[in-house]
Design an enzyme around this catalytic site. Sequence first.
Site, PDB file in Angstrom:
ATOM      1  N   HIS A  62       0.853  -1.196   0.000  1.00  0.00           N
ATOM      2  CA  HIS A  62       0.000   0.000   0.000  1.00  0.00           C
ATOM      3  C   HIS A  62       0.884   1.239   0.000  1.00  0.00           C
ATOM      4  O   HIS A  62       2.113   1.141   0.098  1.00  0.00           O
ATOM      5  CB  HIS A  62      -0.981  -0.008   1.167  1.00  0.00           C
ATOM      6  CG  HIS A  62      -0.378   0.006   2.532  1.00  0.00           C
ATOM      7  ND1 HIS A  62       0.349  -1.046   3.036  1.00  0.00           N
ATOM      8  CD2 HIS A  62      -0.402   0.949   3.510  1.00  0.00           C
ATOM      9  CE1 HIS A  62       0.738  -0.750   4.267  1.00  0.00           C
ATOM     10  NE2 HIS A  62       0.308   0.455   4.573  1.00  0.00           N
ATOM     11  N   HIS A  64       1.514   3.791   2.012  1.00  0.00           N
ATOM     12  CA  HIS A  64       2.128   4.458   3.163  1.00  0.00           C
ATOM     13  C   HIS A  64       3.656   4.368   3.154  1.00  0.00           C
ATOM     14  O   HIS A  64       4.232   3.337   2.789  1.00  0.00           O
ATOM     15  CB  HIS A  64       1.563   3.877   4.461  1.00  0.00           C
ATOM     16  CG  HIS A  64       0.154   4.367   4.741  1.00  0.00           C
ATOM     17  ND1 HIS A  64      -0.736   3.679   5.530  1.00  0.00           N
ATOM     18  CD2 HIS A  64      -0.486   5.491   4.319  1.00  0.00           C
ATOM     19  CE1 HIS A  64      -1.880   4.350   5.582  1.00  0.00           C
ATOM     20  NE2 HIS A  64      -1.752   5.449   4.862  1.00  0.00           N
ATOM     21  N   ASP A  66       6.015   4.050   5.324  1.00  0.00           N
ATOM     22  CA  ASP A  66       6.812   3.043   6.043  1.00  0.00           C
ATOM     23  C   ASP A  66       6.859   1.722   5.271  1.00  0.00           C
ATOM     24  O   ASP A  66       7.531   0.775   5.695  1.00  0.00           O
ATOM     25  CB  ASP A  66       6.281   2.833   7.479  1.00  0.00           C
ATOM     26  CG  ASP A  66       4.826   2.429   7.540  1.00  0.00           C
ATOM     27  OD1 ASP A  66       4.018   2.979   6.773  1.00  0.00           O
ATOM     28  OD2 ASP A  66       4.476   1.554   8.368  1.00  0.00           O
ATOM     29  N   HIS A  67       6.167   1.669   4.126  1.00  0.00           N
ATOM     30  CA  HIS A  67       6.185   0.460   3.300  1.00  0.00           C
ATOM     31  C   HIS A  67       6.855   0.684   1.942  1.00  0.00           C
ATOM     32  O   HIS A  67       7.008  -0.260   1.180  1.00  0.00           O
ATOM     33  CB  HIS A  67       4.757  -0.058   3.100  1.00  0.00           C
ATOM     34  CG  HIS A  67       4.120  -0.500   4.382  1.00  0.00           C
ATOM     35  ND1 HIS A  67       3.981  -1.827   4.718  1.00  0.00           N
ATOM     36  CD2 HIS A  67       3.665   0.212   5.442  1.00  0.00           C
ATOM     37  CE1 HIS A  67       3.418  -1.909   5.924  1.00  0.00           C
ATOM     38  NE2 HIS A  67       3.225  -0.687   6.387  1.00  0.00           N
ATOM     39  N   HIS A 139      -7.787  -1.213   5.205  1.00  0.00           N
ATOM     40  CA  HIS A 139      -6.896  -0.300   5.917  1.00  0.00           C
ATOM     41  C   HIS A 139      -7.395   1.113   5.624  1.00  0.00           C
ATOM     42  O   HIS A 139      -8.382   1.288   4.920  1.00  0.00           O
ATOM     43  CB  HIS A 139      -5.454  -0.543   5.437  1.00  0.00           C
ATOM     44  CG  HIS A 139      -4.401   0.161   6.222  1.00  0.00           C
ATOM     45  ND1 HIS A 139      -4.368   0.182   7.585  1.00  0.00           N
ATOM     46  CD2 HIS A 139      -3.306   0.860   5.816  1.00  0.00           C
ATOM     47  CE1 HIS A 139      -3.317   0.881   7.977  1.00  0.00           C
ATOM     48  NE2 HIS A 139      -2.654   1.304   6.937  1.00  0.00           N
ATOM     49  N   ASP A 209      -0.935  -3.874   5.709  1.00  0.00           N
ATOM     50  CA  ASP A 209      -1.714  -3.468   6.883  1.00  0.00           C
ATOM     51  C   ASP A 209      -3.181  -3.838   6.669  1.00  0.00           C
ATOM     52  O   ASP A 209      -3.707  -3.726   5.566  1.00  0.00           O
ATOM     53  CB  ASP A 209      -1.553  -1.961   7.108  1.00  0.00           C
ATOM     54  CG  ASP A 209      -0.122  -1.607   7.495  1.00  0.00           C
ATOM     55  OD1 ASP A 209       0.721  -2.526   7.537  1.00  0.00           O
ATOM     56  OD2 ASP A 209       0.151  -0.419   7.736  1.00  0.00           O
ATOM     57  N   HIS A 268       5.159  -6.076  12.264  1.00  0.00           N
ATOM     58  CA  HIS A 268       4.626  -4.713  12.190  1.00  0.00           C
ATOM     59  C   HIS A 268       4.106  -4.278  13.566  1.00  0.00           C
ATOM     60  O   HIS A 268       2.963  -3.855  13.725  1.00  0.00           O
ATOM     61  CB  HIS A 268       3.497  -4.686  11.130  1.00  0.00           C
ATOM     62  CG  HIS A 268       3.089  -3.308  10.678  1.00  0.00           C
ATOM     63  ND1 HIS A 268       2.099  -2.596  11.313  1.00  0.00           N
ATOM     64  CD2 HIS A 268       3.501  -2.531   9.656  1.00  0.00           C
ATOM     65  CE1 HIS A 268       1.920  -1.446  10.683  1.00  0.00           C
ATOM     66  NE2 HIS A 268       2.763  -1.372   9.684  1.00  0.00           N
TER      67      HIS A 268
HETATM   68 ZN    ZN Z   1       2.383   0.171   8.083  1.00  0.00          ZN
END
Ligand code: ZN
Length: 319
Positions: A62, A64, A66-67, A139, A209, A268
């Site tokens: 996805h 975001h 942090d990914h 999510h 997520d 995570h």
């Molecule tokens: Zn995340």
Amino acid sequence: MDLLFLGTSSGVPTKGRNVSATAVIEASGKAWYLVDCGEGTQHQLLHTPLSMRDLRAIFITHVHGDHCFGLPGLLASAGMSGRSEPLDLILPLDLHDWVRQSLAVSQTFLPFELRLHALETLEGWSSAHIHVSTIELSHRVPSYGYVFAEVNPDPRLDLERLQADGIPRGPLWGDLAQGRDVTVEGRLINARNYLRPSRPGRRIIVCGDNDNPELLAEVAKGADVLVHEATFTLPVLESSRTNYGHSTAAAVAQFAEAAGVPNLVLTHFSARYQNNPQRSPSIDDVRQEAAARYSGQLILAADLRRYHLGRDALLAEVL
Ligand SMILES: [Zn+2]
């Protein structure tokens, strides 16, 4: 197949855990696939035997950061390390321009072809040994899981068919066993028609997520491993006002138990869970919450730990 965790923290890195990235390694032990690429993933790779040349594809779950914030640096370094093979990058359509722009404005010219695929419309992706399909999750933004299924694992020669088709015993059989096509009296013999899997193919699900594990009910049937986020424990979730679209260890464990998944890997984790069990909340709280609800093989992922899915279908740490 092996799993090697490169980042197991949610949202922000900690001293002990980097942000999301997971390597799935083929049974051959060489070719590998990357699911998510948080910032600093390329630094984590330096502590592993994995080579950028053996990376077959990258899958982002996805949008975001942090990914995915590790992508431009990792791609640039792959270029500087001399990779020449094309690389498939599967990611949300909204990230395509960002990747192209990041490389263009920094004048990063890759010496290999980067093939961008839209995650949302991916109908499956295959290499010689792995087929990857997607599963839509829930999510704050669209998020997906990736299902890695082995294709024709540990192939053996189909002796009956060889004999039935009149292919003479001898060195030709050896070539076919190695997957090389041969010619018999002017007739092209395709190796893949004579190779049969010698064991059931493994299936590993690596999720992005997700706040609703039940969405995995169909795809989890018969799966060997489920890798799923467990950002919170129940007490922490109850004391905060919102869960930001994440799962608790309890919810994931309950789901995996009901689905009969033999191996559950949680990852995570919120940065608030400390490694020292004397502190609170600690990562032990996450383990206890899951273990009370799940009777299979439970693993809490940690950075740079590698696990092998053996013949007994149980994940075991590779030391
Ligand atoms: Zn995340």
